[in-house]
Design a protein around this motif. Structure first.
Motif, PDB file in Angstrom:
ATOM      1  N   UNK A 390       0.825  -1.208   0.000  1.00 34.06           N
ATOM      2  CA  UNK A 390       0.000   0.000   0.000  1.00 34.06           C
ATOM      3  C   UNK A 390       0.866   1.269   0.000  1.00 34.06           C
ATOM      4  N   UNK A 391       2.048   1.160   0.604  1.00 35.46           N
ATOM      5  CA  UNK A 391       2.947   2.317   0.629  1.00 35.46           C
ATOM      6  C   UNK A 391       3.709   2.469  -0.686  1.00 35.46           C
ATOM      7  N   UNK A 392       3.429   1.581  -1.629  1.00 36.20           N
ATOM      8  CA  UNK A 392       4.055   1.680  -2.936  1.00 36.20           C
ATOM      9  C   UNK A 392       5.484   1.173  -2.973  1.00 36.20           C
ATOM     10  N   UNK A 393       5.831   0.330  -1.994  1.00 30.70           N
ATOM     11  CA  UNK A 393       7.209  -0.171  -1.935  1.00 30.70           C
ATOM     12  C   UNK A 393       7.392  -1.371  -2.858  1.00 30.70           C
ATOM     13  N   UNK A 394       8.601  -1.494  -3.386  1.00 26.96           N
ATOM     14  CA  UNK A 394       8.930  -2.623  -4.257  1.00 26.96           C
ATOM     15  C   UNK A 394       9.479  -3.800  -3.446  1.00 26.96           C
ATOM     16  N   UNK A 395       9.684  -3.555  -2.153  1.00 21.84           N
ATOM     17  CA  UNK A 395      10.319  -4.578  -1.327  1.00 21.84           C
ATOM     18  C   UNK A 395       9.440  -5.817  -1.193  1.00 21.84           C
ATOM     19  N   UNK A 396      10.074  -6.970  -1.368  1.00 23.04           N
ATOM     20  CA  UNK A 396       9.365  -8.243  -1.261  1.00 23.04           C
ATOM     21  C   UNK A 396       9.400  -8.687   0.201  1.00 23.04           C
ATOM     22  N   UNK A 397       8.316  -9.314   0.645  1.00 22.28           N
ATOM     23  CA  UNK A 397       8.318  -9.870   1.995  1.00 22.28           C
ATOM     24  C   UNK A 397       8.245 -11.385   1.890  1.00 22.28           C
ATOM     25  N   UNK A 398       9.128 -12.066   2.566  1.00 24.71           N
ATOM     26  CA  UNK A 398       9.146 -13.513   2.470  1.00 24.71           C
ATOM     27  C   UNK A 398       9.315 -14.120   3.857  1.00 24.71           C
ATOM     28  N   UNK A 399       8.576 -15.177   4.094  1.00 24.49           N
ATOM     29  CA  UNK A 399       8.765 -15.897   5.345  1.00 24.49           C
ATOM     30  C   UNK A 399      10.179 -16.475   5.358  1.00 24.49           C
ATOM     31  N   UNK A 400      10.825 -16.422   6.502  1.00 29.19           N
ATOM     32  CA  UNK A 400      12.211 -16.883   6.578  1.00 29.19           C
ATOM     33  C   UNK A 400      12.335 -18.355   6.160  1.00 29.19           C
ATOM     34  N   UNK A 401      11.333 -19.140   6.523  1.00 27.42           N
ATOM     35  CA  UNK A 401      11.340 -20.559   6.158  1.00 27.42           C
ATOM     36  C   UNK A 401      11.396 -20.722   4.641  1.00 27.42           C
ATOM     37  N   UNK A 402      10.570 -19.938   3.951  1.00 26.05           N
ATOM     38  CA  UNK A 402      10.533 -20.006   2.489  1.00 26.05           C
ATOM     39  C   UNK A 402      11.847 -19.499   1.901  1.00 26.05           C
ATOM     40  N   UNK A 403      12.309 -18.380   2.444  1.00 28.10           N
ATOM     41  CA  UNK A 403      13.550 -17.783   1.963  1.00 28.10           C
ATOM     42  C   UNK A 403      14.696 -18.789   2.059  1.00 28.10           C
ATOM     43  N   UNK A 404      14.770 -19.492   3.181  1.00 25.13           N
ATOM     44  CA  UNK A 404      15.842 -20.469   3.401  1.00 25.13           C
ATOM     45  C   UNK A 404      15.676 -21.675   2.473  1.00 25.13           C
ATOM     46  N   UNK A 405      14.448 -22.168   2.402  1.00 24.61           N
ATOM     47  CA  UNK A 405      14.201 -23.369   1.586  1.00 24.61           C
ATOM     48  C   UNK A 405      14.524 -23.113   0.115  1.00 24.61           C
ATOM     49  N   UNK A 406      14.215 -21.912  -0.352  1.00 23.59           N
ATOM     50  CA  UNK A 406      14.472 -21.588  -1.763  1.00 23.59           C
ATOM     51  C   UNK A 406      15.957 -21.582  -2.075  1.00 23.59           C
ATOM     52  N   UNK A 407      16.776 -21.374  -1.059  1.00 26.19           N
ATOM     53  CA  UNK A 407      18.211 -21.317  -1.285  1.00 26.19           C
ATOM     54  C   UNK A 407      18.928 -22.631  -0.984  1.00 26.19           C
ATOM     55  N   UNK A 408      18.166 -23.584  -0.467  1.00 22.38           N
ATOM     56  CA  UNK A 408      18.749 -24.921  -0.308  1.00 22.38           C
ATOM     57  C   UNK A 408      18.884 -25.536  -1.692  1.00 22.38           C
ATOM     58  N   UNK A 409      20.032 -26.167  -1.977  1.00 24.00           N
ATOM     59  CA  UNK A 409      20.156 -26.818  -3.285  1.00 24.00           C
ATOM     60  C   UNK A 409      19.117 -27.927  -3.426  1.00 24.00           C
TER      61      UNK A 409
END
Lengths: 412, 457
Positions: A390-409
């Motif tokens: 709503x504030x017009x930000x481009x910043x993505x918000x991600x759950x830490x669990x998802x963020x970590x899992x996406x970077x696991x090979x």
């Protein structure tokens, strides 16, 4: 009249006078109020007061010293006590450790029992949902649509699909919580992937059932205790030794009820489980010698139910885990431990207050110029995400669990 | 997961944070536990060193005179201990002054550039004006609370500012009391005036809290609103000085003061307020960020609950958060857990107790309190220059600030104490609270660092 009869007679008068005796497990918090020295430090720190002023929300001290002694009519109480987000900042800064968040729940419990007409309508509706489905959200009507939504989310995030498993006798129960079960399904999927990646013998519940925190926050103590009991039966019948969850609220509430009701089973947030049970050694291994990681500038939001209701050590673990991932740099916003306004069920009936609370976080996050906000809680994720958007930000918000899992090979 | 540390500081107020910084400066791995916030955060944000001899109506001319007097009259006072040579009496007053002065210069350096940067020195007493219009002698105040020329109001016009809907400050009472408490011809201003501004952080002119205004002043629109509404009052009164309740900002207070002075053509300062005050929180915040700049680790919401002692040595302290317990394995410990507000000392009908190590509690004259009820240590008058000796109870300590047991020997070779947990001084009668916390935190931190490095004599 026998003692027993006299006791019952008195109890009946209490009921007529709308006086609800404290339960044994409430007494410690009630007694903590005696320690209040009326200094008012809590008012200066309360994020709701900071956002809307003492005129709208009278602040933690007034809850402790005045509203805790509300006359049973609760006229002057109800418009204040539902605006508390339950973040626990007051208890944390309090020199005497007055358990104000618990007092808030106790007052709400009494209003719910004595004056349901004063409970915000949205909370009564939510109460109906919980009672009907044993979940904090209306479940998907069509299971196929649910699985379709899950599939889309996994594809967008590039996460592998791990089939659900219910394994009696497993070591660990993975408890995703209502939000990750029904809404933020990617969090549940990511956690399953992480647990299987590190070879944890885990199980899910055959049927997800709410931990009771939303009911407790609504003031519906009866349903909260019923749900806690139901979950206890499920946990016992699975025979697990540990519980792992990805939800901040579930972490602190499961810790509470496990201790209160003598489950004898430790409860961990996944972040804590990675750090303390799996260990940094093992957790860092997948990232060793791999140089193909895209750089990410992240900032962190620390959920209240983790840092102030469970332990700030978990926030340190979160940073340590992020630091293991090559290419990740952490930009501290300086407001990471400030409540996002998403707690205490405030957003259900007073959206303006919940969103006023998050304003400062949004400004601080924006000033970091991070491209991603990570937070180990799906509820904080949703609250911050919608407000950044709503504030017009481009910043993505991600759950830490998802963020970590996406970077696991991924094993191919 | 247990944590190893060179120095564990229990307590995150002035004494604990200072001890932690000193340890970190010495290269130690420092962990400071802060259970909640305590007396430092609640304070007025001014640092008193030594303003009164207990029982005296007239303050010392300055802190140096105060420290000299203490050294002569109370050789067991925590300040006096700083003047021991070779670990014992007699007290060398010059050494006391030099060591307190060193700590004062050091903390001024640490807080320099922060919103609570300190002004003042031991050689001069600052007569800080309070919200009631009275004066309070103190040694160090935050830059925003200080104004050059405030020791001589002669021939000046002072404007006291209040805010509509802000109940803590009635500027008309402040102005009247300020004038009434000054004899004609004696440092009395030519004229005082007061005004009430409409600066509304949340749009309504009632139930406004000091922190609401301070946070509003941290924002550009809030400060602009203040400057705009103030201008006419300054013009019509011809004020030389403008006195505010301490609400000029949590972060931007200093910039706001200078900008206002520039815009108004008058000197601006904040008054001293009742607890909890904005300057108190500014001081707490500045000390905490100074610790982290020095590389110290502050664990917020962590409470030390028990300890393990082997062979006169504390080698493990159990620490509790709302749901977790773990151990910290320290080489040395500084106990800076405060007194009745911080919770280092508790008193009830069964007597006093030091809450963590269960040290014996002694009174201001070093006698064991041994189960005596706290009421015994109160004065029949609520407010008197003697104060209540209740505020002088605490743990006994040796010349290295190691807490001692009933036998007068240190209870552990690696434990030191600082701040209001110490006995033998009455901060409320002396007006020496933050000063003793600073000086003893500085000394105990240095002693602990020496201990860890094996350099303690």
């Amino acid at each position: 009249m026998s003692d027993e009869q006299a006791y019952e007679a008195v109890k009946a008068t209490l009921k007529a006078e709308r006086i609800q005796p404290f339960k044994r497990d409430e007494l410690e918090a009630v007694r903590s109020v005696e320690g209040c020295i009326n200094c008012g430090l809590c008012i200066g720190h309360c994020p709701v007061v900071r956002a809307v002023g003492v005129e709208r929300f009278s602040g933690p001290r007034s809850i402790a010293v005045e509203l805790s002694r509300s006359p049973p009519e609760f006229w002057t109480t109800s418009d204040k006590v539902y605006l508390c987000t339950g973040c626990g900042t007051c208890r944390e800064v309090c020199p005497r450790k007055v358990n104000i968040p618990a007092v808030v729940n106790m007052i709400r419990t009494r209003i719910f029992a004595q004056r349901p007409d004063l409970v915000p309508k949205a909370l009564l509706d939510e109460h109906d949902v919980i009672v009907k489905h044993s979940l904090a959200f209306e479940p998907w009507a069509d299971q196929e649509e649910k699985s379709e939504s899950r599939k889309v989310r996994l594809e967008t995030l590039g996460l592998p699909s791990v089939p659900d498993r219910v394994v009696p006798g497993a070591d660990v129960l993975f408890y995703p919580g209502c939000q990750a079960e029904e809404r933020a399904q990617e969090v549940k999927e990511a956690a399953k992937y992480i647990l299987s990646y590190f070879g944890i013998n885990y199980t899910l519940l055959d049927q997800m059932s709410c931990c009771g925190l939303p009911s407790k926050l609504i003031g519906d103590d009866e349903t909260a205790r019923l749900l806690a009991g139901r979950l206890q039966d499920k946990v016992k019948s699975l025979g697990v030794k540990k519980i792992v969850t990805t939800c901040a609220g579930c972490t602190s509430n499961l810790c509470d009820i496990s201790a209160r009701d003598g489950w004898g089973i430790p409860v961990y947030h996944l972040v804590e489980f990675l750090a303390e049970e799996i260990g940094f050694n093992k957790v860092s291994r997948p990232f060793k010698g791999r140089g193909r990681f895209t750089p990410a500038k992240v900032t962190i939001h620390d959920p209240c139910h983790i840092i102030r209701h469970t332990s700030r050590q978990i926030a340190e673990h979160a940073r340590a885990i992020l630091n293991l991932i090559p290419g990740v740099t952490i930009e501290e916003s300086g407001m990471s431990d400030s409540c996002c306004g998403g707690g205490g069920m405030v957003g259900y009936h007073s959206r303006d207050v919940a969103d006023a609370v998050v304003t400062e976080n949004v400004a601080a996050i924006s000033s970091t110029e991070a491209d991603t906000v990570v937070t180990p809680c799906p509820l904080c994720t949703a609250q911050i995400e919608s407000n950044l958007f709503r504030a017009g930000s481009q910043t993505v918000v991600e759950d830490l669990t998802v963020f970590f899992a996406r970077r696991l090979p991924q094993k191919r | 997961m247990d944590i190893k540390a060179d120095l564990l500081v229990v307590g995150g107020g002035m004494a604990g944070l200072v001890a932690g910084m000193v340890g970190a400066e010495a290269g130690l791995k420092v962990v400071v536990l802060r259970k909640g916030q305590g007396a430092t955060a609640i304070s007025s944000g001014a640092v008193d060193i030594m303003s009164y001899l207990p029982g005296a109506n007239v303050p010392f001319a300055n802190a140096i005179e105060g420290l000299n007097a203490v050294s002569e009259i109370y050789p067991l006072h925590p300040y006096s201990v700083l003047g021991y040579s070779d670990g014992g009496l007699p007290v060398d007053p010059e050494r006391v002054v030099a060591r307190v002065s060193e700590a004062v210069d050091w903390i001024k350096g640490k807080l320099n550039g922060s919103p609570s940067a300190l002004v003042g020195d031991l050689g001069r007493t600052i007569q800080a004006v309070t919200l009631l219009g009275s004066s309070k002698p103190t040694s160090l105040v935050q830059g925003t609370m200080f104004v050059e020329g405030s020791d001589d109001w002669h021939d000046s016009i002072v404007l006291f500012v209040g805010f509509r809907g802000f109940p803590d400050c009635n500027s008309s009472i402040t102005a009247k009391n300020f004038l009434a408490s000054r004899l004609p011809g004696e440092n009395r201003p030519r004229r005082v005036a007061n005004c009430t501004l409409d600066v509304l952080p949340f749009g309504q002119p009632h139930n406004i809290y000091s922190f609401d205004i301070a946070r509003y002043m941290d924002r550009e629109e809030g400060f602009a609103e203040l400057a705009k509404t103030l201008k006419d009052h300054v013009r019509s009164t011809g004020a030389d000085f403008i006195a505010f309740p301490p609400v000029l900002g949590l972060r931007r207070a200093r910039a706001n003061k200078f900008e206002l002075e520039d815009k108004m053509g008058a000197k601006v300062f904040e008054l001293l307020a009742f607890p909890p005050s904005v300057p108190g929180l500014r001081l707490q915040n500045a000390l905490e960020s100074a610790l982290s700049t020095d590389g110290g680790r502050l664990l917020i919401g962590h409470e030390a609950v028990s300890f393990e002692k082997k062979e006169g040595h504390i080698d493990s302290v159990a620490v509790k958060t709302p749901q977790r317990t773990f151990n910290i394995i320290p080489a040395a410990v500084v106990l800076a857990s405060g007194k009745f507000i911080g919770g280092g000392i508790k008193g009830d009908e069964s007597g006093f107790v030091e809450t963590l190590v269960k040290l014996p509690v002694v009174d201001v004259e070093s006698y064991q309190t041994a189960g005596a009820r706290p009421q015994r240590y109160t004065n029949i008058l609520a407010l008197s220059p003697e104060g209540h000796s209740l505020f002088g109870v605490g743990v006994a300590f040796d010349s290295m600030f190691r807490p001692t047991g009933t036998d007068g020997q240190p209870v552990a070779d690696n434990v030191f104490a600082a701040g209001s947990i110490l006995s033998r001084y009455n901060y409320s009668a002396e007006k020496s609270g933050l000063g003793v916390a600073l000086a003893t935190g500085y000394a105990a931190g240095a002693n602990a660092a020496d201990y860890v490095k094996g350099a303690l004599p």
